[in-house]
Write a protein that holds these residues in place. Structure first.
Motif, short mmCIF file in Angstrom:
data_model
loop_
_atom_site.label_atom_id
_atom_site.label_comp_id
_atom_site.label_asym_id
_atom_site.label_seq_id
_atom_site.Cartn_x
_atom_site.Cartn_y
_atom_site.Cartn_z
N ILE A 1 0.84 -1.20 0.00
CA ILE A 1 0.00 0.00 0.00
C ILE A 1 0.87 1.24 0.00
CG2 ILE A 1 -1.68 1.31 1.35
CD1 ILE A 1 -2.74 -1.42 2.38
N GLU A 2 1.88 1.26 0.85
CA GLU A 2 2.79 2.40 0.92
C GLU A 2 3.48 2.64 -0.42
OE1 GLU A 2 7.08 3.49 3.01
OE2 GLU A 2 5.82 1.94 3.90
N ALA A 3 3.89 1.55 -1.08
CA ALA A 3 4.55 1.68 -2.37
C ALA A 3 3.61 2.28 -3.41
CB ALA A 3 5.07 0.32 -2.83
N ILE A 4 2.40 1.73 -3.50
CA ILE A 4 1.44 2.18 -4.52
C ILE A 4 1.08 3.64 -4.32
CG2 ILE A 4 -0.94 1.86 -5.33
CD1 ILE A 4 -0.51 -1.16 -4.76
N GLN A 5 0.98 4.08 -3.09
CA GLN A 5 0.65 5.49 -2.81
C GLN A 5 1.70 6.44 -3.38
OE1 GLN A 5 0.27 5.11 1.44
NE2 GLN A 5 -1.98 5.14 1.35
N SER A 6 2.90 5.92 -3.66
CA SER A 6 3.97 6.74 -4.21
C SER A 6 4.24 6.44 -5.68
CB SER A 6 5.25 6.54 -3.40
OG SER A 6 5.04 6.90 -2.05
N GLY A 7 3.36 5.68 -6.33
CA GLY A 7 3.49 5.45 -7.76
C GLY A 7 4.39 4.31 -8.14
N VAL A 8 4.72 3.41 -7.18
CA VAL A 8 5.56 2.24 -7.48
C VAL A 8 4.88 1.00 -6.90
CG1 VAL A 8 7.67 3.60 -7.50
CG2 VAL A 8 6.97 2.49 -5.38
N ALA A 9 5.42 -0.17 -7.22
CA ALA A 9 4.85 -1.41 -6.71
C ALA A 9 5.90 -2.51 -6.74
CB ALA A 9 3.63 -1.83 -7.53
N PHE A 10 5.63 -3.59 -6.00
CA PHE A 10 6.42 -4.82 -6.18
C PHE A 10 5.49 -5.90 -6.68
CE2 PHE A 10 5.67 -4.28 -1.54
CZ PHE A 10 4.87 -5.38 -1.26
N HIS A 11 6.09 -6.92 -7.33
CA HIS A 11 5.30 -7.92 -8.07
C HIS A 11 6.00 -9.26 -7.93
CE1 HIS A 11 3.78 -10.13 -11.57
NE2 HIS A 11 2.86 -9.20 -11.79
N HIS A 12 5.39 -10.18 -7.19
CA HIS A 12 5.96 -11.52 -7.05
C HIS A 12 4.85 -12.49 -6.65
CE1 HIS A 12 5.78 -10.85 -2.74
NE2 HIS A 12 6.66 -9.87 -2.78
N GLY A 13 5.20 -13.75 -6.46
CA GLY A 13 4.20 -14.79 -6.26
C GLY A 13 3.41 -14.68 -4.98
N ARG B 1 -2.05 -8.33 -8.35
CA ARG B 1 -1.07 -8.38 -9.46
C ARG B 1 -1.71 -7.91 -10.76
NH1 ARG B 1 0.63 -13.58 -7.43
NH2 ARG B 1 -0.18 -14.62 -9.28
N ASP B 2 -2.92 -8.35 -11.01
CA ASP B 2 -3.63 -7.93 -12.22
C ASP B 2 -3.80 -6.41 -12.25
OD1 ASP B 2 -3.86 -10.55 -13.02
OD2 ASP B 2 -5.94 -10.78 -12.35
N GLU B 3 -4.20 -5.85 -11.11
CA GLU B 3 -4.40 -4.40 -11.03
C GLU B 3 -3.08 -3.65 -11.20
OE1 GLU B 3 -7.21 -2.17 -10.35
OE2 GLU B 3 -8.10 -3.91 -11.32
N ILE B 4 -2.02 -4.15 -10.59
CA ILE B 4 -0.71 -3.51 -10.70
C ILE B 4 -0.27 -3.48 -12.17
CG2 ILE B 4 1.76 -3.86 -10.21
CD1 ILE B 4 0.84 -4.84 -7.40
N GLU B 5 -0.45 -4.60 -12.86
CA GLU B 5 -0.05 -4.66 -14.27
C GLU B 5 -0.85 -3.67 -15.10
OE1 GLU B 5 -0.37 -8.78 -15.38
OE2 GLU B 5 0.90 -9.40 -13.70
N THR B 6 -2.16 -3.56 -14.83
CA THR B 6 -3.01 -2.63 -15.57
C THR B 6 -2.60 -1.19 -15.28
OG1 THR B 6 -4.86 -4.18 -15.56
CG2 THR B 6 -5.38 -1.86 -15.93
N LEU B 7 -2.40 -0.86 -14.01
CA LEU B 7 -2.00 0.50 -13.65
C LEU B 7 -0.65 0.86 -14.27
CD1 LEU B 7 -3.04 0.41 -9.89
CD2 LEU B 7 -4.00 1.94 -11.61
N TYR B 8 0.25 -0.10 -14.33
CA TYR B 8 1.56 0.16 -14.92
C TYR B 8 1.43 0.41 -16.42
CZ TYR B 8 6.44 -0.72 -16.21
OH TYR B 8 7.71 -0.63 -16.72
N ARG B 9 0.65 -0.42 -17.11
CA ARG B 9 0.48 -0.22 -18.55
C ARG B 9 -0.21 1.11 -18.84
NH1 ARG B 9 -1.29 -5.81 -18.14
NH2 ARG B 9 0.47 -7.16 -18.65
N ASP B 10 -1.08 1.55 -17.92
CA ASP B 10 -1.76 2.82 -18.08
C ASP B 10 -0.93 4.00 -17.58
OD1 ASP B 10 -3.91 1.47 -19.16
OD2 ASP B 10 -5.10 1.48 -17.31
N GLU B 11 0.31 3.71 -17.16
CA GLU B 11 1.28 4.73 -16.71
C GLU B 11 0.82 5.46 -15.45
OE1 GLU B 11 2.67 7.23 -19.87
OE2 GLU B 11 3.01 5.56 -21.23
N LYS B 12 0.07 4.76 -14.60
CA LYS B 12 -0.29 5.29 -13.30
C LYS B 12 0.73 4.87 -12.24
CE LYS B 12 -3.91 6.76 -15.39
NZ LYS B 12 -3.87 8.16 -15.92
#
Length: 837
Positions: free
Chosen positions: A428-440, A447-458
């Motif tokens: 949550i802290e990461a996403i609030q600053s425009g970054v994320a981590f992605h693992h199993g 993960r689906d939302e992170i990938e979509t937000l990243y492709r949308d440049e959010k």
């Protein structure tokens, strides 16, 4: 020497490429720099690049692409249109038409300018190229895709190309055209991991959702005549329940990431599944693909029963700029090596920014943060981490240096994580600053939302583990590599590294991508990585074992305790051979000699099996559905169940105790986890995150009982005291995904298959218990939602169906769509439960 060779070896062209590469790099890191080239030099280089674009040699074609991209990227404003036209021309000649159509400026205007009467010859050439590669009014293939397409009428086809060559897109188009020419079409798309199921299925639903029923499991009780299953090999085993069904007749099996055949742990399963699919449905077409494989036809022919057509390319339709940064002790400069498309390595010195030093690299978290701040602000970037902890630290390091702006598009994801995982979850802290981590260990919906937000440049940076190697599509402008590790003890091979960096820059997204290798004096891991280009020969794990562990195989094939064999390849090859012998003893010698074993040794293996394998009564139909478990152990379970059914049943009237008892009984046979009460040490062949049987069975019970991740995390935290919440989350997710949903379900599946074979056995709860455990609910109504493609975390919150079929329930959901949270709506649309309107 040909004209192409003369152009490719031209000292002038190579020097020009070196100059342009340095200019692009320096501008990328924020420096004001212009290569010392005249306009005449640039035009001369363009002319030489246009010659190379017509060559059939992939190295020549790479140089042509690099020339065009570099000239366009570095040209001044007044020349932009000229070099854009030039780039469009080169991309067209190279057959990279999707990239040509994705140029930043208006392609329509560009094509119009090329069609000027003074350029009629060029216009005619480009029109002819495009028409040859045009599949339909909306789809144009690359040259490589066109070559593959021309072979897709063959029964066995395998192709190999760089990660960015559009293999998945090609299969989408092939299935679309196959559906159009068939009244019924049935296909299986095998992905290497559960993490990929959602992404691939979502992409297919976007492309084909109106044409075919797309499913993520092999439960086909209410299947349409046409379907596409996006599943792992493990889930594919359920498909063999339908081999007697007349309406199931597969047209296509596609195996993605062909190199998985050589994995000692799962390669034999891939091989077994392909072989059985072909045996049950002999008319099915089999297509496979993988990146950078030297012998794709040989790899596939080692599994199927025929000769395969193969198509290969090493041409990457996206230009990549690779730079190695080396920090020296007590130095005010950074040594930089650039890989130029000329083949030269350029050596530069950069002034070291304040706060970015040799000692900074002791802390990978700070290294990535400082590189992003100095060189990567605003770019869509990936940072590779060797472990889940490393990726989290990198993302949080970047987040800590930023203000928490919390883009509005992320609100739904943050609310979802707070409610379903934990309000203090570091993601949550990461996403609030425009970054994320992605693992199993990140929940699938997140993960689906992170990938979509990243492709949308959010989001502009994601720190990832090696899940990227398995095909997760996260197109990036830049990648940071600060450690070549893979997990705690392994190192990325050159092949894996090449596959990893292939995620940088994608056809139709960017003209080029940049990779930063970051190391330091006395720890120079990137020294040999910069100029490494690897094509891999894939050898199936079983073939490798049979060729290189023959003596061990002979010694252990009939009498060895597979629980004690630590080598994955040897263990699973023995399990596979035992299974094969029990099903078709006459096939053993042919199978082994086909793998390269001498006939005398093959005969010796068969003799060992005939003389020493214990008598096994379990039906071969059960063995085929459970090919990765030793049939000797399966038979032991079979004998126990048939001598007394009741001790092996989980019942709803006493769910907790009966589940605990049966799990403990299963462990006495398969030894998957330590059980001090029975004096059982875990099998050396298994790797569990649960500390002991009690730990596993309580977690599994709460999962089965429909507890949310949030509740499970709180229970675990209460048991442990004040342990770091993110450590608790990671451990719990690993136990759920690996110990419960994979390992424990694997053994319960055998038990359920045994019950299914007992005449007149009618306990429906037990017959489907493995499915209940894998999905995480004992309630049939919740399972119905999950069968529709709804993630468990969301299915637990939705009203359960009180209607007769899925379509009625979808209609009911659609009526209340406005009352659903945005993340729920997106998930339901992404998984085909709701329409986009």
């Amino acid at each position: 020497m040909s004209t192409y060779d003369v152009a490719a070896n031209s000292e002038f062209l190579n020097q020009t490429l070196d100059e342009l590469t340095e200019e692009v790099f320096r501008k990328d890191i924020g420096e004001q720099y212009t290569a010392p080239l005249s306009e005449q030099d640039r035009q001369r280089a363009a002319w030489m690049g246009s010659i190379l674009a017509n060559s059939s040699n992939d190295d020549h074609r790479k140089r042509a692409l690099a020339t065009a991209v570099l000239l366009y990227t570095t040209c001044d404003k007044d020349s932009k249109r000229i070099y854009q036209q030039y780039l469009y021309t080169i991309l067209s000649r190279l057959g990279s038409l999707p990239s040509a159509h994705a140029l930043n400026d208006s392609t329509a205007e560009l094509v119009e300018s090329i069609s000027d009467p003074s350029q009629s010859l060029l216009a005619a050439e480009l029109d002819a190229i495009e028409e040859y590669h045009r599949l339909d009014s909306e789809t144009v293939l690359t040259r490589f895709q066109q070559r593959v397409w021309d072979h897709l009428d063959e029964k066995y086809v395998v192709f190999s190309g760089p990660t960015s060559s559009g293999k998945s897109f090609l299969m989408q188009q092939y299935i679309r055209h196959s559906i159009a020419s068939s009244e019924e079409y049935q296909a299986v798309y095998l992905v290497p991991s559960r993490a990929l199921i959602s992404e691939v299925a979502s992409e297919f639903r976007t492309e084909l959702g109106e044409l075919i029923d797309i499913r993520t499991s092999a439960h086909l009780d209410e299947v349409e005549d046409s379907f596409l299953l996006v599943i792992t090999p493990e889930r594919c085993l359920q498909l063999f329940d339908y081999e007697e069904e007349e309406n199931i007749d597969l047209d296509l099996v596609f195996l993605d990431e062909l190199q998985q055949l050589e994995d000692g742990g799962r390669g034999p399963l891939f091989e077994n599944v392909l072989e059985n699919l072909e045996s049950v449905w002999p008319n099915t077409q089999i297509i496979a693909a993988g990146p950078y494989i030297d012998n794709p036809a040989d790899a596939l022919e080692g599994v199927v029963h025929g000769e395969a057509d193969d198509i290969k390319t090493v041409f990457n339709p996206v230009f990549q700029l690779e730079a190695r940064f080396t920090f020296r002790k007590r130095s005010d400069t950074i040594d930089v090596e650039l890989k130029s498309p000329s083949g030269n390595t350029l050596e530069l010195d950069l002034n070291r920014p304040t706060g970015l030093s040799y000692s900074t690299l002791n802390n990978k978290k700070q290294t990535v943060r400082r590189f992003v701040e100095e060189f990567g602000m605003g770019d869509q970037s990936l940072a590779y981490g060797k472990t889940r902890r490393a990726t989290e630290n990198m993302a949080l390091g970047v987040a800590a240096s930023r203000s928490q702006t919390e883009p509005p598009e992320t609100e739904g994801l943050i609310e979802y994580l707070e409610r379903t995982v934990h309000e203090d979850y570091a993601l949550i802290e990461a996403i609030q600053s425009g970054v994320a981590f992605h693992h199993g260990s990140v929940p699938q919906v997140a993960r689906d939302e992170i990938e979509t937000l990243y492709r949308d440049e959010k989001l502009d940076l994601i720190a990832c583990t090696s899940t990227l190697l398995q095909g997760v599509n996260l197109p990036a402008q830049r990648m940071y590599l600060v450690d070549p590790g893979k997990g705690r003890e392994k190192t990325l091979s050159d092949f894996e590294m090449q596959n990893l960096i292939g995620r940088v820059g994608r056809v139709g997204n960017q003209l080029y991508g940049t990779i930063y290798y970051i190391d330091r004096e006395n720890d120079e891991w990137a020294d040999q990585r910069l100029n490494t280009s690897v094509n891999k020969e894939v050898t199936a794990a079983t073939t490798n074992t049979i060729e290189n562990r023959t003596d061990d195989l002979l010694e252990l094939v009939a009498t060895g305790d597979t629980n004690e064999i630590t080598d994955d390849g040897l263990r699973y090859t023995i399990v596979l051979l035992r299974n094969r012998y029990l099903k078709q003893p006459e096939s053993i010698k042919e199978y082994l000699t086909g793998k390269g074993l001498a006939e005398s040794k093959a005969a010796a293996v068969l003799e060992e099996l005939e003389s020493n394998l214990p008598e096994i009564r379990i039906p071969v139909e059960i063995l085929r559905k459970n090919p990765t478990v030793d049939p000797v152990l399966q038979n032991r379970l079979y004998e126990n169940v048939n001598s007394a059914v009741e001790p092996w049943e989980v019942v709803t009237t006493d769910l907790k105790q009966s589940f605990f008892s049966v799990t403990q009984h299963l462990n006495t046979i398969f030894h998957f986890v330590a059980d001090p009460e029975y004096g059982i040490e875990p099998a050396r062949s298994e790797s569990m995150y649960s500390h002991n049987l009690n730990h596993l069975k309580y977690t599994a019970y709460h999962w089965l009982n429909g507890r949310s991740y949030n509740e499970l995390i709180d229970l675990r935290q209460d048991a442990l005291g004040n342990q770091n919440i993110d450590s608790v989350i990671k451990e719990l997710m690993r136990i759920i995904n690996d110990d419960v949903r994979y390992m424990l379900v694997k053994y319960y599946q055998i038990l359920c298959d045994i019950f299914d074979g007992i005449e007149d056995y009618d306990n429906q709860f037990m017959l489907n218990f493995d499915k209940r455990l894998e999905r995480g609910s004992y309630e049939s109504e919740r399972l119905q939602l999950m069968d529709m493609g709804i993630d468990r975390s969301i299915a637990l919150d939705l009203e359960t169906p009180n209607v007769d079929n899925d379509e009625e329930y979808k209609t009911k959901l659609a009526a209340q769509v406005n009352s659903l949270s945005p993340i729920y709506r997106r998930h339901l649309i992404r998984n085909g439960v709701l329409d986009t309107e």
